[in-house]
Design an enzyme around this catalytic site. Sequence first.
Site, short mmCIF file in Angstrom:
data_model
loop_
_atom_site.label_atom_id
_atom_site.label_comp_id
_atom_site.label_asym_id
_atom_site.label_seq_id
_atom_site.Cartn_x
_atom_site.Cartn_y
_atom_site.Cartn_z
N HIS A 116 0.69 -1.24 -0.06
CA HIS A 116 0.00 -0.07 -0.01
C HIS A 116 0.90 1.35 -0.07
CE1 HIS A 116 -4.09 -1.54 0.77
NE2 HIS A 116 -3.30 -2.86 0.95
N ASP A 128 3.62 9.49 -0.79
CA ASP A 128 2.20 8.83 -0.48
C ASP A 128 2.24 7.51 -1.38
OD1 ASP A 128 -0.02 7.98 0.94
OD2 ASP A 128 -0.68 10.24 1.29
P1 ADQ Z 1 -2.90 6.24 4.53
O1 ADQ Z 1 -1.71 6.64 4.93
O2 ADQ Z 1 -3.79 5.90 5.79
O3 ADQ Z 1 -3.24 4.84 3.77
P2 ADQ Z 1 -4.99 7.46 2.78
O4 ADQ Z 1 -4.95 6.55 1.32
O5 ADQ Z 1 -5.00 8.95 2.53
O6 ADQ Z 1 -3.69 7.36 3.84
O7 ADQ Z 1 -6.41 6.71 3.60
C1 ADQ Z 1 -6.59 7.13 4.62
C2 ADQ Z 1 -8.20 6.95 5.21
O8 ADQ Z 1 -8.27 7.24 6.17
C3 ADQ Z 1 -9.09 7.75 3.97
O9 ADQ Z 1 -10.23 6.81 3.59
C4 ADQ Z 1 -9.83 8.97 5.03
O10 ADQ Z 1 -10.97 9.39 4.60
C5 ADQ Z 1 -9.55 8.09 6.46
N1 ADQ Z 1 -9.48 9.22 7.31
C6 ADQ Z 1 -8.41 10.09 7.66
N2 ADQ Z 1 -8.43 10.90 8.51
C7 ADQ Z 1 -9.80 10.72 9.17
C8 ADQ Z 1 -10.37 11.17 10.13
N3 ADQ Z 1 -10.13 12.23 10.93
N4 ADQ Z 1 -11.65 10.52 10.52
C9 ADQ Z 1 -12.06 9.40 9.63
N5 ADQ Z 1 -11.45 8.88 8.73
C10 ADQ Z 1 -10.34 9.45 8.49
C11 ADQ Z 1 -2.26 3.76 3.33
C12 ADQ Z 1 -1.13 4.48 2.31
C13 ADQ Z 1 -1.86 5.37 1.07
C14 ADQ Z 1 -2.82 4.52 0.53
C15 ADQ Z 1 -3.73 3.65 1.33
C16 ADQ Z 1 -4.69 2.43 0.62
O11 ADQ Z 1 -0.02 5.41 3.11
O12 ADQ Z 1 -0.78 5.93 0.41
O13 ADQ Z 1 -3.46 5.29 -0.35
O14 ADQ Z 1 -2.98 2.98 2.45
O15 ADQ Z 1 -3.63 1.74 -0.26
#
Ligand code: ADQ
Length: 465
Positions: A158, A365
């Site tokens: 990921h 990311d």
């Molecule tokens: P993350 O580093 O966690 O994921 P991201 O892909 O942006 O980053 O996903 C975060 C998720 O958490 C999103 O669905 C977002 O809506 C949710 N989220 C964030 N803050 C929140 C809050 N305050 N309350 C509720 N929900 C919240 C890792 C990798 C990424 C990759 C994903 C998926 O680091 O690069 O895109 O996995 O593969």
Amino acid sequence: MSRLVVVSNRVATPTETKGSAGGLAVGVFGALKETGGVWFGWSGDVVTETVANQGPKLEQDGAVTFATVGLPKKDYDQYYRGFSNAELWPVFHYRNDLAIYDRDEYAGYRRVNSWLAHKLIKLLEPDDIIWVHDYHLIPFAEALRSAGVTNRIGFFLHIPFPSPQILLNIPPHEELVRSLCCYNVVGFQTEGDEFAFHDYIRRHAHGTVSGSRVEAFGRSLQTGVYHIGVFPDEIAEQAERGEARQDVMDLKQSLEGRKLIMSVDRLDYSKGLVERFRAFEHFLEKSPEWRGNVTLVQIAPPTRSDVETYQQIRQNLEYEAGRINGRYSGLDYTPIRYLNQRYDRWKLMSLFRESQVGLVTPLRDGMNLVAKEYVAAQNPDDPGVLVLSQFAGAAGEMSGAVMVNPHDIVGTSDALARALAMPLAERKERYKTNMAALRKYDLGAWRDRFLTDLRGTKLRQAKKK
Ligand code: ADQ
């Protein structure tokens, strides 16, 4: 069709798979429901060794079994907090300066992978296909293979896969890549990540790469790029439904007609939060007409708060927010509203819909699903603008975003000015371009393409002499 077994560091709870939490849990659960299967991993609890050894705990939901184990404190420290999050995470995000390598933690990482693999073996059937997720579990297939498991096993990373020059900083880099070669399919978020893996195989593992076929360490495997996505219609529906709810109306009222810039991230140094705050500060400094007229809402719930670098980023950010607010606040105006908590998904999506700009500026990311959620949540008749870092995996698909280099504070500040002043016709055009990409690479396509490739691989060839 053969059963699916999903293995991830954390297992979603049955409630999370019903749509209240992230889309990823819902997407993976969808695949499990189709074929029946098992979702196996750590429960998130730290327990005594006796309790850990009693697991896995099984919970049934239709044809899906949730199988979880607790981790003893030492395992949690070495496998999760230590090697996974204080070594692999920073180096894979190009932050070698923050990495801490400790041999005992690495040994613990491998030990826990092997222990988990043996826990899973009891639940496996000969025909199962096994889909392992993320950097915590790189040696998982190797442990299964050593125990004689010959099922098809796939791995999806990921987070970014770093270029070899960066990966070489991890002392046991070769063992890690050798472990990856025990999978039948290894999937990456972007072409750049796959290229970096191939580059390592050619230059440092004396292996060969032909298209997506890799031969190295006496193993043969397939690699692929599987852009992870979201379910855009589901997000649009959540965003629209939330619009009329009280909390969202309250926020709207409290803005008193000011424009809204939204940012949502886990509190992590890879997300570029400090640089983002400084870019916003620069924007206010250079554009006095916007002072009092635009608010940045940054939602960032703390994660991994027992890893030291995460405590530091939290302190830094609180300091920066306080400093900038001290400089530009008025009696009835706070430029940055910085909130350290989790929110319901519908609430986040509605806030995205209310805002004029989505500011998503990670320093590195894997993909960044927030960028995709932001676009999906917009009102097609009056869409907000996505300002996106070129270092997010999503940048390769979202060509309708205003692209920035997050290290360039002035450039990001200029992009904000442009996004806030963008005419409706251009916003609509950019939204259309981004939505086309979201539909092409939605979460279902990601999951189905990976599983089709994994199902299509020949059963593991015997190790070459
Ligand atoms: P993350 O580093 O966690 O994921 P991201 O892909 O942006 O980053 O996903 C975060 C998720 O958490 C999103 O669905 C977002 O809506 C949710 N989220 C964030 N803050 C929140 C809050 N305050 N309350 C509720 N929900 C919240 C890792 C990798 C990424 C990759 C994903 C998926 O680091 O690069 O895109 O996995 O593969």
